[in-house]
Each structure stands twice: as C-alpha cells, then as structure tokens.
Enzyme design. Structure first.
Site, PDB file in Angstrom:
ATOM      1  N   GLY A 184       0.791  -1.220   0.000  1.00  0.00           N
ATOM      2  CA  GLY A 184       0.000   0.000   0.000  1.00  0.00           C
ATOM      3  C   GLY A 184       0.822   1.268   0.000  1.00  0.00           C
ATOM      4  O   GLY A 184       2.054   1.251   0.044  1.00  0.00           O
TER       5      GLY A 184
ATOM      6  N   ASP B 231      -7.278   0.016   5.529  1.00  0.00           N
ATOM      7  CA  ASP B 231      -8.241   0.975   4.990  1.00  0.00           C
ATOM      8  C   ASP B 231      -9.132   1.542   6.091  1.00  0.00           C
ATOM      9  O   ASP B 231      -9.580   2.679   6.001  1.00  0.00           O
ATOM     10  CB  ASP B 231      -9.089   0.290   3.920  1.00  0.00           C
ATOM     11  CG  ASP B 231      -8.226  -0.212   2.767  1.00  0.00           C
ATOM     12  OD1 ASP B 231      -7.556   0.617   2.118  1.00  0.00           O
ATOM     13  OD2 ASP B 231      -8.194  -1.433   2.540  1.00  0.00           O
TER      14      ASP B 231
ATOM     15  N   LYS C 147      -9.113  -4.358   5.343  1.00  0.00           N
ATOM     16  CA  LYS C 147      -7.960  -4.271   4.474  1.00  0.00           C
ATOM     17  C   LYS C 147      -8.329  -4.825   3.097  1.00  0.00           C
ATOM     18  O   LYS C 147      -9.356  -5.463   2.953  1.00  0.00           O
ATOM     19  CB  LYS C 147      -6.776  -5.062   5.058  1.00  0.00           C
ATOM     20  CG  LYS C 147      -6.173  -4.400   6.294  1.00  0.00           C
ATOM     21  CD  LYS C 147      -5.069  -5.223   6.933  1.00  0.00           C
ATOM     22  CE  LYS C 147      -4.025  -5.738   6.004  1.00  0.00           C
ATOM     23  NZ  LYS C 147      -3.369  -4.656   5.193  1.00  0.00           N
TER      24      LYS C 147
ATOM     25  N   GLU D 133      -1.935 -10.875   2.581  1.00  0.00           N
ATOM     26  CA  GLU D 133      -1.757 -10.053   3.778  1.00  0.00           C
ATOM     27  C   GLU D 133      -2.271 -10.779   5.019  1.00  0.00           C
ATOM     28  O   GLU D 133      -1.632 -10.764   6.072  1.00  0.00           O
ATOM     29  CB  GLU D 133      -2.491  -8.715   3.610  1.00  0.00           C
ATOM     30  CG  GLU D 133      -1.810  -7.761   2.652  1.00  0.00           C
ATOM     31  CD  GLU D 133      -2.610  -6.508   2.391  1.00  0.00           C
ATOM     32  OE1 GLU D 133      -2.014  -5.527   1.916  1.00  0.00           O
ATOM     33  OE2 GLU D 133      -3.829  -6.495   2.660  1.00  0.00           O
TER      34      GLU D 133
END
Length: 234
Positions: free
Chosen positions: A37, A94, A104, A113
């Site tokens: 990210g 997020d 996420k 992840e």
C-alpha cells in the site's frame, strides 16, 4: 501580538512520516512480513536506506508489488513457506476501529496479507488518521472470490444486508489478484459485528477470503496533519 502558525502536512506527507517512523521497529537479523500500500511504500523506502547503512533482515512480501519495490531497494525477501514464524509484520489498513479490528484489501492483496498476518507474533498497522474510525463499514469491504460463478457469490453476499456490490475494475478491466481471483467491493456502510459478518461470508462457497482482520493487529500507528504520531493499542 503575532500568532505562530504551523504548516499542516498533506496526506502524502503524513504517510511518509508514519512509514519512516515505523522502520525503527525492524530489528537486526529478524524475519518479518512487509505489507502493501501507499503508506507501506514509504516504509520500504526508509528500510532501503537502512539496508544501505548496514541493517540486515529478511522479509516475506504480501504482494508482487511489495516484492518488486523492495527488491529494487536492496531488501532481502523469502517465501512464507520457508519460515516457521515471523517476529513482526508491518502493514497498512483501509479502516481500523478502537478494538483494532480492520478492513484491508483496498490494494487487492488481502489474501496474502492475512496469511502473513496469521504467521506473525506482532502485527503493526500504519496509516494516516483518516483510517481510524468509530465503526467499520464506510470503506467498502473487499471480498476475494474465485472467478467461477462469481455472480452467484455476489447474490449470496447481497442477502447479508449489503447495500451495493461491485466487481473491482482497474484500467477498464476486471482486477485480478496475485492469486488469480476477483475482488467484490461490498458496501455495508456500517458493520455492527465484524466477526459475525466475517464468518457468514466465509460460509459462502466461492469466497476465498475477506478484508476483515479480526483480532490480528497488535497496534495501530496513526499520523496526523500536525505531524503528531499516535500509537493505538487495544
């Protein structure tokens, strides 16, 4: 009388501050997980600088993007299958609530992840202050699904009081994850019980993984426009 004014940091500057700050948690000769990210990008940049200064560590990447960027910076990578346990993983999110439950997957790497997070002793989330919320759900929940029959999966998810479901599109094409799956972005607006919703989604055939990370984060490091960095623990 003159009032002293302070310059406020832009969103990108906040990400850089937090990513750079988080690099201090990577210790010599450790095996860690590195997330994906825009905030993690700045973590990678700082770790690359520290590698040049003599820092030695090995990382498991959560995406091909992280692997590509990190390799160019001189970071040493390995595969998850090659390690028993990770001492630390640093990743973005997020959304994160006060109980450190997460959404996420905005970057599309939620499956890897979550697998890396499940193999780690300590998961540190880095983000700007806008990602810290009172309740999960304003950000659309990513759900990774296999391409076969994805429209039927979409119908089942709609029964869970989901307001809108969109197949993720990037550059006018269906987004394909590193594991060759699709992502459905699910607009719940408010998620009252994240654990219950996560379980319900996993009961739908064709769902590979959800972007709900339940009881996985150890702390959230959030950056603010005034340059302040706050660590949140449950």
């Amino acid at each position: 009388m003159f009032l002293k004014t302070f310059a406020m940091h832009s969103p990108e500057e906040i990400k850089k501050l937090v990513g750079t700050y988080a690099a201090q948690f990577v210790q010599q000769d450790t095996v860690i997980g590195l997330g994906t990210g825009s905030t993690v990008y700045w973590l990678l940049q700082e770790l690359g600088n520290r590698v040049k200064q003599g820092l030695r560590f090995t990382a498991v990447p959560t995406s091909s993007q992280t692997l590509t960027i990190g390799t160019e910076l001189g970071i040493c990578f390995t595969e998850l299958n090659e390690v028993d346990e990770l001492s630390l993983t640093i990743d973005g999110a997020d959304e994160a609530d006060a109980q450190l439950q997460l959404i996420k997957g905005g970057g599309g790497a939620l499956l890897q992840e979550k697998m890396v997070a499940a193999a780690t002793k300590q998961l540190i989330i880095i983000a700007d202050h806008t990602k810290v919320v009172g309740q999960l759900g304003k950000f659309p929940l990513p759900v990774e699904v296999i391409p076969f029959g994805w429209k039927h999966v979409q119908k089942h998810i709609a029964k869970l009081e989901c307001n809108k479901i969109e197949l993720r599109i990037r550059n006018n094409e269906t987004f394909i994850t590193d594991n060759h799956n699709y992502i459905l972005d699910c607009y719940f607006n408010k998620i009252e019980n994240a654990a219950l919703l996560n379980a319900a989604l996993h009961n739908i055939p064709g769902v590979v993984e959800t972007g709900l990370f339940i009881n996985m984060a150890s702390s959230v490091i959030a950056g603010y426009p005034d340059g302040k960095i706050v660590t949140i623990t449950a």
